[in-house]
Design a protein around this motif. Structure first.
Motif, PDB file in Angstrom:
ATOM      1  N   ILE A   2       0.851  -1.175   0.000  1.00 33.32           N
ATOM      2  CA  ILE A   2       0.000   0.000   0.000  1.00 33.32           C
ATOM      3  C   ILE A   2       0.889   1.228   0.000  1.00 33.32           C
ATOM      4  O   ILE A   2       1.926   1.267   0.626  1.00 33.32           O
ATOM      5  N   GLY A   3       0.435   2.256  -0.667  1.00 36.47           N
ATOM      6  CA  GLY A   3       1.184   3.493  -0.685  1.00 36.47           C
ATOM      7  C   GLY A   3       1.775   3.778  -2.042  1.00 36.47           C
ATOM      8  O   GLY A   3       2.142   4.898  -2.335  1.00 36.47           O
ATOM      9  N   GLY A   4       1.877   2.778  -2.883  1.00 34.93           N
ATOM     10  CA  GLY A   4       2.371   2.976  -4.237  1.00 34.93           C
ATOM     11  C   GLY A   4       3.629   3.799  -4.271  1.00 34.93           C
ATOM     12  O   GLY A   4       3.585   4.982  -4.531  1.00 34.93           O
ATOM     13  N   LEU A   5       4.755   3.220  -3.976  1.00 32.46           N
ATOM     14  CA  LEU A   5       6.008   3.951  -3.928  1.00 32.46           C
ATOM     15  C   LEU A   5       6.128   4.910  -5.096  1.00 32.46           C
ATOM     16  O   LEU A   5       5.900   4.541  -6.241  1.00 32.46           O
ATOM     17  N   ASP A  28      -6.288  12.083   3.154  1.00 32.63           N
ATOM     18  CA  ASP A  28      -5.299  12.719   4.028  1.00 32.63           C
ATOM     19  C   ASP A  28      -5.320  11.985   5.359  1.00 32.63           C
ATOM     20  O   ASP A  28      -6.384  11.723   5.918  1.00 32.63           O
ATOM     21  N   TRP A  29      -4.148  11.647   5.862  1.00 30.26           N
ATOM     22  CA  TRP A  29      -4.066  10.873   7.095  1.00 30.26           C
ATOM     23  C   TRP A  29      -2.756  11.188   7.812  1.00 30.26           C
ATOM     24  O   TRP A  29      -1.860  11.806   7.255  1.00 30.26           O
ATOM     25  N   ARG A  30      -2.704  10.748   9.059  1.00 29.09           N
ATOM     26  CA  ARG A  30      -1.448  10.853   9.799  1.00 29.09           C
ATOM     27  C   ARG A  30      -1.382   9.754  10.851  1.00 29.09           C
ATOM     28  O   ARG A  30      -2.400   9.254  11.312  1.00 29.09           O
ATOM     29  N   ASN A  31      -0.161   9.380  11.174  1.00 24.91           N
ATOM     30  CA  ASN A  31       0.095   8.427  12.242  1.00 24.91           C
ATOM     31  C   ASN A  31       0.451   9.252  13.473  1.00 24.91           C
ATOM     32  O   ASN A  31       1.537   9.829  13.539  1.00 24.91           O
ATOM     33  N   THR A  42      -0.630  12.101   2.318  1.00 24.14           N
ATOM     34  CA  THR A  42      -1.748  12.067   1.385  1.00 24.14           C
ATOM     35  C   THR A  42      -1.572  10.891   0.441  1.00 24.14           C
ATOM     36  O   THR A  42      -0.495  10.690  -0.113  1.00 24.14           O
ATOM     37  N   TRP A  43      -2.629  10.114   0.326  1.00 26.61           N
ATOM     38  CA  TRP A  43      -2.712   9.080  -0.690  1.00 26.61           C
ATOM     39  C   TRP A  43      -3.820   9.486  -1.640  1.00 26.61           C
ATOM     40  O   TRP A  43      -4.769  10.170  -1.247  1.00 26.61           O
ATOM     41  N   ARG A  60      -6.119   1.037  11.762  1.00 31.21           N
ATOM     42  CA  ARG A  60      -4.968   1.362  12.602  1.00 31.21           C
ATOM     43  C   ARG A  60      -5.236   2.580  13.488  1.00 31.21           C
ATOM     44  O   ARG A  60      -4.344   3.112  14.115  1.00 31.21           O
ATOM     45  N   SER A  61      -6.484   3.025  13.487  1.00 32.47           N
ATOM     46  CA  SER A  61      -6.919   4.185  14.284  1.00 32.47           C
ATOM     47  C   SER A  61      -6.196   5.470  13.912  1.00 32.47           C
ATOM     48  O   SER A  61      -6.001   6.343  14.754  1.00 32.47           O
ATOM     49  N   PHE A  62      -5.810   5.609  12.641  1.00 34.77           N
ATOM     50  CA  PHE A  62      -5.194   6.845  12.182  1.00 34.77           C
ATOM     51  C   PHE A  62      -6.298   7.839  11.842  1.00 34.77           C
ATOM     52  O   PHE A  62      -7.313   7.461  11.263  1.00 34.77           O
ATOM     53  N   PRO A  63      -6.106   9.114  12.168  1.00 32.83           N
ATOM     54  CA  PRO A  63      -7.062  10.129  11.715  1.00 32.83           C
ATOM     55  C   PRO A  63      -7.037  10.181  10.181  1.00 32.83           C
ATOM     56  O   PRO A  63      -5.974  10.273   9.571  1.00 32.83           O
ATOM     57  N   VAL A  64      -8.218  10.110   9.584  1.00 32.44           N
ATOM     58  CA  VAL A  64      -8.334  10.042   8.126  1.00 32.44           C
ATOM     59  C   VAL A  64      -9.420  10.998   7.655  1.00 32.44           C
ATOM     60  O   VAL A  64     -10.476  11.097   8.280  1.00 32.44           O
ATOM     61  N   SER A  65      -9.169  11.694   6.556  1.00 38.37           N
ATOM     62  CA  SER A  65     -10.231  12.454   5.903  1.00 38.37           C
ATOM     63  C   SER A  65     -10.163  12.160   4.407  1.00 38.37           C
ATOM     64  O   SER A  65      -9.082  11.997   3.842  1.00 38.37           O
TER      65      SER A  65
END
Length: 88
Positions: A2-5, A28-31, A42-43, A60-65
């Protein structure tokens, strides 16, 4: 993977590994363990993978929008504006 290098918001391609579909969603997310409140990632996602990528992060309980992705043209104006289409 995941993340597509190498995938970035500037390229407008889905971040799901091996997917080369045009992005229609911005995730948009953050750890919180490693990213401060002013820093995040951002993915991009196509319609097929937006739910998968969002679910991966939410598990993973990351904040996501999630929002519609508007690709910016070379002149700085939005060249594609995607409506929410009933999604997030």
């Amino acid at each position: 993977m995941i993340g597509g290098l190498g995938a970035s918001p500037d390229h407008g391609v889905c971040s799901r590994a091996e997917c080369r579909q045009p992005a229609t969603w911005r995730i948009d997310w953050r750890n919180p363990r490693i990213h401060t409140g002013d820093r995040g990632k951002t993915w991009l996602a196509c319609d097929e993978h937006v739910d998968y990528l969002r679910g991966f992060l939410e598990a993973r309980s990351f904040p996501v929008s999630v929002a519609a992705f508007a690709e910016t043209g070379t002149d700085g104006t939005a060249s594609t504006d995607v409506s929410s289409g009933g999604r997030p």
